[in-house]
Design a protein around this motif. Structure first.
Motif, PDB file in Angstrom:
ATOM      1  N   GLY A  45       0.846  -1.318  -0.075  1.00 50.97           N
ATOM      2  CA  GLY A  45       0.091   0.115   0.056  1.00 50.97           C
ATOM      3  C   GLY A  45       0.933   1.253   0.129  1.00 50.97           C
ATOM      4  O   GLY A  45       0.004   2.087   0.035  1.00 50.97           O
ATOM      5  N   GLY A  46       2.214   1.075  -0.181  1.00 50.65           N
ATOM      6  CA  GLY A  46       2.935   2.262  -0.141  1.00 50.65           C
ATOM      7  C   GLY A  46       4.072   2.176   1.247  1.00 50.65           C
ATOM      8  O   GLY A  46       3.488   1.410   2.205  1.00 50.65           O
ATOM      9  N   PRO A  47       5.080   2.787   1.338  1.00 52.77           N
ATOM     10  CA  PRO A  47       5.904   2.487   2.670  1.00 52.77           C
ATOM     11  C   PRO A  47       5.226   3.228   3.663  1.00 52.77           C
ATOM     12  O   PRO A  47       4.645   4.156   3.501  1.00 52.77           O
ATOM     13  N   HIS A  48       5.215   2.166   4.846  1.00 53.37           N
ATOM     14  CA  HIS A  48       4.524   3.126   5.947  1.00 53.37           C
ATOM     15  C   HIS A  48       5.088   2.226   7.153  1.00 53.37           C
ATOM     16  O   HIS A  48       5.731   1.285   7.197  1.00 53.37           O
ATOM     17  N   LEU A  49       4.655   2.785   8.253  1.00 51.79           N
ATOM     18  CA  LEU A  49       5.328   2.470   9.594  1.00 51.79           C
ATOM     19  C   LEU A  49       3.717   2.005  10.269  1.00 51.79           C
ATOM     20  O   LEU A  49       2.838   2.468  10.292  1.00 51.79           O
ATOM     21  N   ARG A  50       3.976   0.698  11.078  1.00 55.62           N
ATOM     22  CA  ARG A  50       2.719   0.079  11.873  1.00 55.62           C
ATOM     23  C   ARG A  50       3.154   0.303  13.217  1.00 55.62           C
ATOM     24  O   ARG A  50       4.193  -0.585  13.436  1.00 55.62           O
ATOM     25  N   TRP A  51       2.366   0.778  13.884  1.00 57.90           N
ATOM     26  CA  TRP A  51       2.702   1.163  15.233  1.00 57.90           C
ATOM     27  C   TRP A  51       1.560   0.397  16.172  1.00 57.90           C
ATOM     28  O   TRP A  51       0.387   0.857  15.935  1.00 57.90           O
ATOM     29  N   ARG A  52       2.189  -0.687  17.012  1.00 53.64           N
ATOM     30  CA  ARG A  52       1.218  -1.558  17.712  1.00 53.64           C
ATOM     31  C   ARG A  52       1.120  -1.168  19.108  1.00 53.64           C
ATOM     32  O   ARG A  52       2.178  -0.927  19.861  1.00 53.64           O
ATOM     33  N   LEU A  53       0.016  -0.923  19.941  1.00 56.51           N
ATOM     34  CA  LEU A  53      -0.061  -0.609  21.162  1.00 56.51           C
ATOM     35  C   LEU A  53      -0.970  -1.628  21.913  1.00 56.51           C
ATOM     36  O   LEU A  53      -1.839  -1.984  21.195  1.00 56.51           O
ATOM     37  N   ALA A  54      -0.496  -1.986  23.007  1.00 59.43           N
ATOM     38  CA  ALA A  54      -1.384  -3.119  23.838  1.00 59.43           C
ATOM     39  C   ALA A  54      -2.223  -2.556  24.815  1.00 59.43           C
ATOM     40  O   ALA A  54      -1.542  -1.872  25.803  1.00 59.43           O
ATOM     41  N   ASP A  55      -3.132  -3.155  24.688  1.00 53.54           N
ATOM     42  CA  ASP A  55      -4.359  -2.582  25.941  1.00 53.54           C
ATOM     43  C   ASP A  55      -4.504  -1.213  26.137  1.00 53.54           C
ATOM     44  O   ASP A  55      -4.703  -0.536  27.188  1.00 53.54           O
ATOM     45  N   ALA A  56      -4.641  -0.465  25.096  1.00 52.11           N
ATOM     46  CA  ALA A  56      -4.984   0.918  24.898  1.00 52.11           C
ATOM     47  C   ALA A  56      -6.490   1.337  24.964  1.00 52.11           C
ATOM     48  O   ALA A  56      -7.400   0.376  24.159  1.00 52.11           O
ATOM     49  N   ALA A  57      -6.847   1.977  25.714  1.00 50.08           N
ATOM     50  CA  ALA A  57      -8.332   2.278  25.877  1.00 50.08           C
ATOM     51  C   ALA A  57      -8.721   2.711  24.634  1.00 50.08           C
ATOM     52  O   ALA A  57      -7.820   3.827  24.021  1.00 50.08           O
ATOM     53  N   PRO A  58     -10.081   2.867  24.125  1.00 54.03           N
ATOM     54  CA  PRO A  58     -10.593   3.451  22.955  1.00 54.03           C
ATOM     55  C   PRO A  58     -10.124   5.204  23.017  1.00 54.03           C
ATOM     56  O   PRO A  58      -9.670   5.640  22.147  1.00 54.03           O
ATOM     57  N   ALA A  59     -10.373   5.679  24.418  1.00 53.60           N
ATOM     58  CA  ALA A  59     -10.024   7.317  24.223  1.00 53.60           C
ATOM     59  C   ALA A  59      -8.565   7.275  24.310  1.00 53.60           C
ATOM     60  O   ALA A  59      -8.265   8.547  23.605  1.00 53.60           O
ATOM     61  N   THR A  60      -7.565   6.578  24.940  1.00 49.84           N
ATOM     62  CA  THR A  60      -6.413   6.811  24.782  1.00 49.84           C
ATOM     63  C   THR A  60      -5.862   6.733  23.070  1.00 49.84           C
ATOM     64  O   THR A  60      -5.094   7.470  22.508  1.00 49.84           O
ATOM     65  N   LEU A  61      -6.463   5.613  22.467  1.00 41.91           N
ATOM     66  CA  LEU A  61      -6.039   5.150  21.277  1.00 41.91           C
ATOM     67  C   LEU A  61      -6.397   6.464  20.114  1.00 41.91           C
ATOM     68  O   LEU A  61      -5.837   6.999  19.077  1.00 41.91           O
ATOM     69  N   GLN A  62      -7.730   7.215  20.437  1.00 35.52           N
ATOM     70  CA  GLN A  62      -8.087   8.147  19.592  1.00 35.52           C
ATOM     71  C   GLN A  62      -7.021   9.284  19.841  1.00 35.52           C
ATOM     72  O   GLN A  62      -6.990  10.177  18.853  1.00 35.52           O
ATOM     73  N   ARG A  63      -6.792   9.704  21.036  1.00 33.00           N
ATOM     74  CA  ARG A  63      -5.883  10.783  21.185  1.00 33.00           C
ATOM     75  C   ARG A  63      -4.592  10.632  20.820  1.00 33.00           C
ATOM     76  O   ARG A  63      -4.003  11.507  19.905  1.00 33.00           O
ATOM     77  N   VAL A  64      -4.059   9.219  20.563  1.00 27.80           N
ATOM     78  CA  VAL A  64      -2.641   9.312  20.006  1.00 27.80           C
ATOM     79  C   VAL A  64      -2.999   9.099  18.781  1.00 27.80           C
ATOM     80  O   VAL A  64      -1.920   9.589  17.852  1.00 27.80           O
ATOM     81  N   ARG A  65      -4.067   8.863  18.019  1.00 25.20           N
ATOM     82  CA  ARG A  65      -4.265   8.770  16.507  1.00 25.20           C
ATOM     83  C   ARG A  65      -4.040  10.310  16.208  1.00 25.20           C
ATOM     84  O   ARG A  65      -3.386  10.622  15.267  1.00 25.20           O
ATOM     85  N   GLN A  66      -5.045  11.117  16.694  1.00 27.59           N
ATOM     86  CA  GLN A  66      -5.065  12.438  16.485  1.00 27.59           C
ATOM     87  C   GLN A  66      -3.555  13.022  16.509  1.00 27.59           C
ATOM     88  O   GLN A  66      -3.237  13.884  15.732  1.00 27.59           O
ATOM     89  N   ALA A  67      -2.797  12.740  17.595  1.00 24.38           N
ATOM     90  CA  ALA A  67      -1.251  13.346  17.508  1.00 24.38           C
ATOM     91  C   ALA A  67      -0.564  12.746  16.348  1.00 24.38           C
ATOM     92  O   ALA A  67       0.249  13.617  16.037  1.00 24.38           O
TER      93      ALA A  67
END
Length: 570
Positions: free
Chosen positions: A50-72
């Motif tokens: 799909g093109g060169p990219h980085l896959r960042w995996r996080l364990a046990d992140a709450a939905p609110a945490t993941l949303q904040r991390v994605r926006q940043a």
């Protein structure tokens, strides 16, 4: 539900841009999340679909945490400069043999951030009970890679070599086993689409050049790292941290294997984990192969002597000859060992059946004529052989016939320690690829793609010397490589086994040459090749199996009888 969340950020600005985002945003963010206990673990992977990219995996992140991390992450990606030139799917996928992966999300623009489901490669890493330990090691290699993001290139390279030695020591691989693992690792890349634009031959040449500048230094370094791993475990260094994690992981895999719960070979799983370390360090495939070959040499104490032509009591050929002699008084210890029968082992199945062999010109050419006409010929020209000629050549030189099956050449202990690998580059009706000839069913089993002219030109000095008399490998229609497999022979005959293997190689090669001569095919045997380069091309480890002879073949200009007649007038 998976405990892992995954964010993919597509970056078209090259590896340096990926390192920048890791260094300036992802690693600090992850460190903060771990400190706040908003996640329990993390790892990353550099990927290409799909093109060169980085896959960042996080364990046990709450939905609110993941949303904040994605926006940043979206905001951080927007601050990156655009690539200097637009990257197109056609240009990108050409690097991987033009094979766009199935089931991908499609081509993504620079700066795109997607939340994607995490799909663990359970089978690749040994099954359901092995995937958790694998993810723990993913986290360890990500942490190690993060510590090197600010390192100068020289320190990054030096530490990478140390990490490689530490990985092998912690996995309890040493000596020949370690060298065979590393060479198999390098060879395996020839079968992977991602290596389509990697110059594996040059990687091997550079590894040899680096190693032989100072072989002792690399061997000493390997020994020091092994001592560090075994005697100073727990020291606060990235190398020892990595060794500790690897040792725990390898022990767990062996425990699963002992219970029949490991769903893939241990060496295959370890190779995948080694690649993941290299991936996180940002190494390209050619660099991975370079390091594997370099490290493999450090496990083998067999550097060439400065002057191989010097005579004397310690001359290598004389030492071997004396050591491999059969001596009556020593016969009780030299007597060949009995071997377990190999007849119950599964025999490989071919991919390309060959035409029913017919003798053709072999029936009308006497042995005397073939012997008199046999010459090493250099008159190759761009023309095809056909599959019937290939079938005839292989069957009469090396095929099995009769009950019990026999071959047309002698073999020590009937162990059949030689075999033929075949590269038909211009043979009508046979796709160009590297094959193994299967005498028991008279067929070809595909081994690897055609390595191409550049790789072939690099396996022997006379192929790429630039001399007017050098051989243009592009014109060679057919290559036959005589390979010797020494492991069973060594267990039966000990040090004498190498003599027997060489003798058998000569018998088989002469069969090929005489059959080619009788069929009117030009043939040139080549024994002066660069051994590791030929073995790499044939995907052999060079330790238990190695290429021993290369025979170049193509359409001949005259019939055997005419050649013999010509000899009478010379």
């Amino acid at each position: 539900m998976s405990r892992w969340s995954a964010l993919h950020v597509y970056l078209h600005g090259g590896p340096a841009q990926v390192d920048h985002l890791l260094r300036e945003h992802i690693v600090p963010t992850t460190t903060d999340l771990l400190a706040r206990k908003e996640i329990s673990s993390w790892f990353f992977v550099r990927y290409w679909a799909g093109g060169p990219h980085l896959r960042w995996r996080l364990a046990d992140a709450a939905p609110a945490t993941l949303q904040r991390v994605r926006q940043a992450l979206v905001a951080a990606a927007r601050q990156l400069p655009p690539p200097e030139a637009e990257l197109t799917p056609a240009d990108w996928y050409r690097r991987f043999g033009d094979a766009e992966p199935d089931g991908d999300t499609g081509w993504q623009a620079h700066g795109t951030v997607l939340e994607r489901p995490y799909e663990p490669e359970i089978e690749r890493y040994g099954g359901p009970e092995a995937i958790g330990p694998a993810e723990n090691l993913f986290a360890a290699s990500s942490r190690v890679a993060a510590t090197l993001l600010n390192a100068a290139p020289a320190r990054r390279r030096s530490t990478t070599v140390d990490l490689l030695f530490a990985f092998l020591a912690a996995a309890d691989l040493a000596g020949v086993s370690a060298a065979a693992f590393l060479r198999g690792y390098a060879n395996g890349w020839a079968l992977v689409a991602e290596s389509a634009d990697a110059d594996l031959g040059s990687a091997l040449r550079l590894a040899e050049q680096d190693f032989h500048l100072d072989p002792t230094a690399y061997r000493d370094r390997r020994r020091r790292i092994a001592e560090l791993v075994t005697e100073r475990r727990g020291a606060p260094t990235s190398v020892n941290f990595w060794a500790d994690a690897t040792a725990t992981y390898a022990a767990r895999l062996r425990e699963l294997s002992s219970r029949g719960k490991l769903g893939a070979p241990l060496a295959t799983i370890l190779a995948s984990q080694l690649h993941m370390l290299h991936n996180r360090l940002g190494l390209g495939i050619a660099v991975e192969c370079h390091l594997a070959w370099l490290a493999a040499n450090a496990y083998l104490d067999a550097s060439p002597e400065p002057d191989v032509h010097t005579d004397g009591p310690a001359a290598a050929d004389r030492v071997y000859h004396e050591r491999s002699k059969f001596v009556p008084v020593l016969w009780p210890t030299q007597h060949p060992h009995a071997l377990d029968p190999a007849g119950d082992q599964p025999r490989p199945v071919g991919d390309v059946p060959l035409p029913e062999p017919t003798p053709g010109a072999l029936a009308s050419t006497s042995l005397a004529e073939a012997l008199l006409a046999r010459r090493s010929r250099y008159d190759f020209h761009a023309a095809d052989l056909d599959s019937a000629e290939l079938s005839r050549l292989l069957y009469y030189a090396a095929g099995e016939r009769g009950t019990p099956p026999r071959r047309a050449y002698p073999s020590a202990g009937a162990l059949a320690s030689t075999r033929l690998m075949v590269l038909p580059r211009h043979v009508a009706g046979v796709p160009s690829a590297l094959y193994e000839y299967l005498p028991h069913e008279h067929s070809l089993a595909r081994v690897a793609p055609d390595p191409g002219v550049a790789r072939l030109a690099g396996i022997a000095p006379q192929f790429s010397s630039g001399d007017p008399d050098s051989i243009d490998v592009a014109t060679v229609a057919l290559w036959i490589f005589v390979v010797m497999d020494r492991e069973r022979l060594r267990r039966r005959y000990g040090v004498r086994s190498y003599r027997f293997a060489i003798i058998e190689t000569g018998h088989l090669a002469q069969n090929v040459l005489l059959a080619a001569t009788a069929a009117g095919i030009s043939a040139l045997p080549v024994g002066g090749f660069f051994d590791d380069h030929l073995d790499h091309l044939l995907l052999l480890d060079g330790l238990n199996s190695n290429g021993c002879y290369a025979i170049l073949l193509g359409p001949g200009p005259t019939t055997p009888a005419a050649r013999v007649e010509g000899l009478h007038h010379n």
